[in-house]
Write an enzyme that holds these catalytic residues in place. Structure first.
Site, PDB file in Angstrom:
ATOM      1  N   GLY A  60       0.754  -1.098  -0.022  1.00 15.37           N
ATOM      2  CA  GLY A  60      -0.075   0.044  -0.198  1.00 15.37           C
ATOM      3  C   GLY A  60       0.802   1.332  -0.015  1.00 15.37           C
ATOM      4  O   GLY A  60       0.256   2.366  -0.096  1.00 15.37           O
ATOM      5  N   ASP A 116       6.758  -4.194  12.250  1.00 11.42           N
ATOM      6  CA  ASP A 116       7.745  -4.203  11.346  1.00 11.42           C
ATOM      7  C   ASP A 116       8.895  -4.466  12.179  1.00 11.42           C
ATOM      8  O   ASP A 116      10.044  -5.286  11.990  1.00 11.42           O
ATOM      9  CB  ASP A 116       8.186  -2.904  10.484  1.00 11.42           C
ATOM     10  CG  ASP A 116       7.054  -2.583   9.504  1.00 11.42           C
ATOM     11  OD1 ASP A 116       6.514  -3.599   8.881  1.00 11.42           O
ATOM     12  OD2 ASP A 116       6.536  -1.600   9.189  1.00 11.42           O
ATOM     13  N   HIS A 231      -0.769   5.013   7.628  1.00  8.88           N
ATOM     14  CA  HIS A 231      -1.653   3.948   7.297  1.00  8.88           C
ATOM     15  C   HIS A 231      -2.746   4.412   8.130  1.00  8.88           C
ATOM     16  O   HIS A 231      -3.400   3.550   8.783  1.00  8.88           O
ATOM     17  CB  HIS A 231      -0.978   2.877   8.514  1.00  8.88           C
ATOM     18  CG  HIS A 231       0.388   2.396   8.270  1.00  8.88           C
ATOM     19  ND1 HIS A 231       1.451   2.989   8.938  1.00  8.88           N
ATOM     20  CD2 HIS A 231       0.826   1.297   7.512  1.00  8.88           C
ATOM     21  CE1 HIS A 231       2.574   2.107   8.568  1.00  8.88           C
ATOM     22  NE2 HIS A 231       2.286   1.557   7.528  1.00  8.88           N
ATOM     23  N   ASP A 421     -17.051  18.984 -20.091  1.00  9.94           N
ATOM     24  CA  ASP A 421     -16.280  19.127 -19.076  1.00  9.94           C
ATOM     25  C   ASP A 421     -16.476  20.130 -17.850  1.00  9.94           C
ATOM     26  O   ASP A 421     -15.771  20.441 -16.799  1.00  9.94           O
ATOM     27  CB  ASP A 421     -14.757  19.177 -19.307  1.00  9.94           C
ATOM     28  CG  ASP A 421     -14.339  20.155 -20.121  1.00  9.94           C
ATOM     29  OD1 ASP A 421     -15.211  21.204 -20.421  1.00  9.94           O
ATOM     30  OD2 ASP A 421     -13.278  20.262 -20.694  1.00  9.94           O
ATOM     31  N   GLY A 422     -17.565  20.877 -18.128  1.00 12.14           N
ATOM     32  CA  GLY A 422     -18.095  21.972 -17.223  1.00 12.14           C
ATOM     33  C   GLY A 422     -17.226  23.195 -17.119  1.00 12.14           C
ATOM     34  O   GLY A 422     -17.548  24.086 -16.409  1.00 12.14           O
ATOM     35  N   SER A 467     -12.886  26.646 -27.339  1.00  8.81           N
ATOM     36  CA  SER A 467     -13.600  27.859 -27.738  1.00  8.81           C
ATOM     37  C   SER A 467     -12.827  28.954 -27.816  1.00  8.81           C
ATOM     38  O   SER A 467     -13.086  29.732 -28.261  1.00  8.81           O
ATOM     39  CB  SER A 467     -14.825  27.886 -26.686  1.00  8.81           C
ATOM     40  OG  SER A 467     -14.304  28.249 -25.341  1.00  8.81           O
ATOM     41  N   THR A 521     -21.998  22.444 -32.394  1.00  9.12           N
ATOM     42  CA  THR A 521     -21.124  23.072 -31.876  1.00  9.12           C
ATOM     43  C   THR A 521     -21.565  24.599 -31.931  1.00  9.12           C
ATOM     44  O   THR A 521     -22.801  24.978 -32.358  1.00  9.12           O
ATOM     45  CB  THR A 521     -19.691  23.014 -32.916  1.00  9.12           C
ATOM     46  OG1 THR A 521     -20.044  23.619 -34.043  1.00  9.12           O
ATOM     47  CG2 THR A 521     -19.335  21.565 -32.750  1.00  9.12           C
TER      48      THR A 521
END
Length: 593
Positions: A60, A116, A231, A421-422, A467, A521
């Protein structure tokens, strides 16, 4: 919830296939799948008698530390399951079977976590009982946990481990003894401080969505947790601040000599240091780069420290955590002689995919003089024309159209969030606001060419994306086609001349985009406006045609633009955002005439 979504929901399968993936990206490595150990192929080790360096811990934390196995770094890495230490049996098996038998000893680098320490310690003792020469270096570099809270356990091990592994590996590659490698590793730890910060906890594959929700809600909106461990361990404090404020707190924890609880390393003004900015795994590269900039700026301004090396990337991760760790290493004399300084060992080559510091030492060592501040004037000389318009009427029309664009931003953004995509609404608004600011701060001339040229420059500076480029090309071309009708004598710009310029401009735009009406468009609004204006000279009727063209895009499938890649049936619900936004400008323009 995004934090709970994974490509692999079985954590055991994720660990094993992830380790196998390391051997795919570095063909000189092998995987002992049963013992989850990645190690160097014997034929890839040119000097098997050299000291071996081993590291490991819970999975991880990729690329730490399986991807650090390779020439000039680790000989082997032993992995546990996600956030859990490997067993003593795994460690013993690695030290017995995955280290070259000719090796004159092994240095095992371990992070300071109880599991560990115990499991690696037990494995090391068993290896010693078999006659192996093994030294353990424990990395404890965290300052988020101070002396009082750390108690007998001490500091946690964080991303500074990557620096310890890299330098021990380089020294071993140079032929040093076990004692020299272990002593170096402990010297690095003694001069190393790290602290982390995160916007949220991480989510472990296989755990419930409800748990992910609880993890995200634990911190609270707008807060960042300083001192969070790798962790999901809680940090030392939660704060609401911006990036400069966050970095200020973190650097104080690392460097403030008056903080008796955390002043682990004495770092003074002008000391030589190296810094590592480590991505937890979920911080974007864009933000990580901005974080690096802020850290180095404050180090220089507030502490008079200029790092000799700045290393950034993901070295010791925490799954998908949206956080980072800052490590500061004080560069001190290793006592090992020429070519074996801390910088030399950091710069030494390593064939390991997890070590991504790619800038050569020669580049770092060169002095780069400040360039003389020469004026760079991008403004071209614009020659006025003899064409004239009523500046008050032009200003009124422009303001009316631009006000409409600004007013419809939320609606355009909503449309674009559904089918794109806003960002369309925000981009249009930004351009409109820039042009309005120019109009309100300067008096428009009666030369339409000069006004259009100014507007084009503002569009280029304020609007980005597709644009923005289309509008910039269109307005620049329109200005040129207006100028081309200058007869050399003073004359008013007639509606027919506007129409001629717009028609040629539309043709010119076709050189840069294949978009036509029907492609969903902004051309679905622009073409009807230009065509009807040419036929009738009536701006209001042309603007109404633009609106009708934009309305027709509702239900129309896109043939061009980002909407092509957006799935679903959103195009059935809303018009094309670009066409709608342009139609609103043209309606406002007509209303203002």
């Amino acid at each position: 919830m995004a934090a709970s979504k994974h490509y692999l929901d079985d954590p055991i399968h994720a660990v094993v296939t992830g380790l196998r993936g390391v051997t795919v990206t570095n063909p000189s490595l092998l995987l002992d799948q049963v013992n989850k150990t990645v190690y160097r192929h014997p034929s890839s080790i040119n000097r098997p008698e050299n000291v071996s360096v081993v590291c490991g811990g819970g999975s991880g934390h990729e690329p730490g530390f399986a991807a650090f196995v390779g020439q000039g770094a680790l000989t082997a890495c032993v992995a546990g399951t996600v956030f859990a230490s490997p067993s003593a049996q795994q460690v013993r098996h690695c030290l017995k079977y995955r280290i070259p038998p000719e090796s004159k000893g092994t240095v095992v680098v371990v992070t300071n976590y109880t599991g560990d320490i115990l499991n690696f310690g037990m494995g090391i003792e068993k290896a010693r009982a078999m006659g192996k020469r093994v030294e353990m270096v424990v990395v404890a570099d965290d300052v988020g946990v101070g002396r009082e809270k750390g108690g007998k356990v001490g500091r946690r091990g964080l991303s500074g481990t990557a620096l310890v592994v890299k330098m021990c590996g380089a020294l071993a590659e140079a032929g040093a003894t076990v004692e020299e490698c272990a002593t170096l590793g402990r010297l690095v730890v003694d001069n190393l401080v790290s602290v982390g910060a995160s916007l949220s906890r991480v989510h472990v594959p296989g755990r419930s969505i409800q748990e992910a929700k609880e993890e995200e809600e634990r911190l609270g909106p707008g807060l960042v947790e300083i001192g969070m461990g790798i962790h999901n361990e809680p940090g030392c404090e939660k704060v609401k601040t911006d990036l400069p404020g966050l970095i200020k707190i973190m650097l104080a924890q690392l460097l403030d000599q008056n903080d008796e609880d955390r002043a682990y390393v004495k770092i003074s003004k002008g000391d030589d240091i190296a810094i590592l900015i480590n991505n937890f795994g979920g911080t974007s590269n864009l933000e990580l780069s901005a974080i690096v900039c802020e850290i180095t700026t404050q180090l220089s301004k507030d502490y008079s420290l200029k790092p000799k090396r700045v290393i950034s990337g993901t070295f010791f991760g925490s799954l998908n955590g949206p956080g980072f760790i800052t490590s500061v290493l004080k560069l001190v004399d290793t006592g090992l002689g020429l070519g074996k300084s801390m910088l030399d060992l950091l710069d030494a080559p390593a064939e390991a995919t997890g070590w991504s510091a790619s800038i050569r030492p020669e580049t770092w060592g060169k002095e780069y003089a400040e360039l003389e501040g020469k004026a760079e004037d991008d403004q071209e000389e614009i020659k006025p024309t003899n064409l004239e318009v009523n500046p008050e009427q032009l200003e009124s029309a422009l303001k009316s159209g631009l006000d409409r664009v600004i007013a419809c931003e939320a609606e355009v953004t909503r449309f674009d969030t559904i089918v794109g995509d806003g960002d369309c609404g925000v981009g249009l608004k930004r351009g409109a606001e820039g042009i309005l600011e120019m109009i309100n701060s300067t008096e428009l001339t009666d030369d339409p060419y000069l006004t259009l040229t100014k507007i084009a420059s503002i569009i280029e500076a304020t609007m980005d994306g597709t644009s923005g480029a289309l509008y910039a090309i269109f307005v620049n071309s329109l200005a040129t086609n207006i100028r081309n009708q200058d007869s050399g004598r003073a004359q008013g710009l007639t509606p027919q001349m506007w129409s001629n310029a717009l028609t040629k401009t539309l043709e010119n735009l076709g050189k840069y985009t294949p978009a036509k009406p029907g492609d969903r468009t902004l051309m679905d609004a622009l073409s009807p406006f230009v065509d009807l204006l040419g036929e009738t000279g009536d701006t209001k009727r042309a603007a109404e045609a633009a609106k009708q063209g934009a309305d027709k895009t509702k239900g129309m499938r896109a043939s061009l633009g980002r909407s092509v890649y957006v799935g679903g049936e959103g195009h059935m619900e809303v018009p094309d955002p670009g066409a709608y936004g342009l139609s609103q400008f043209l309606i406002g323009l007509a209303e203002g005439l």
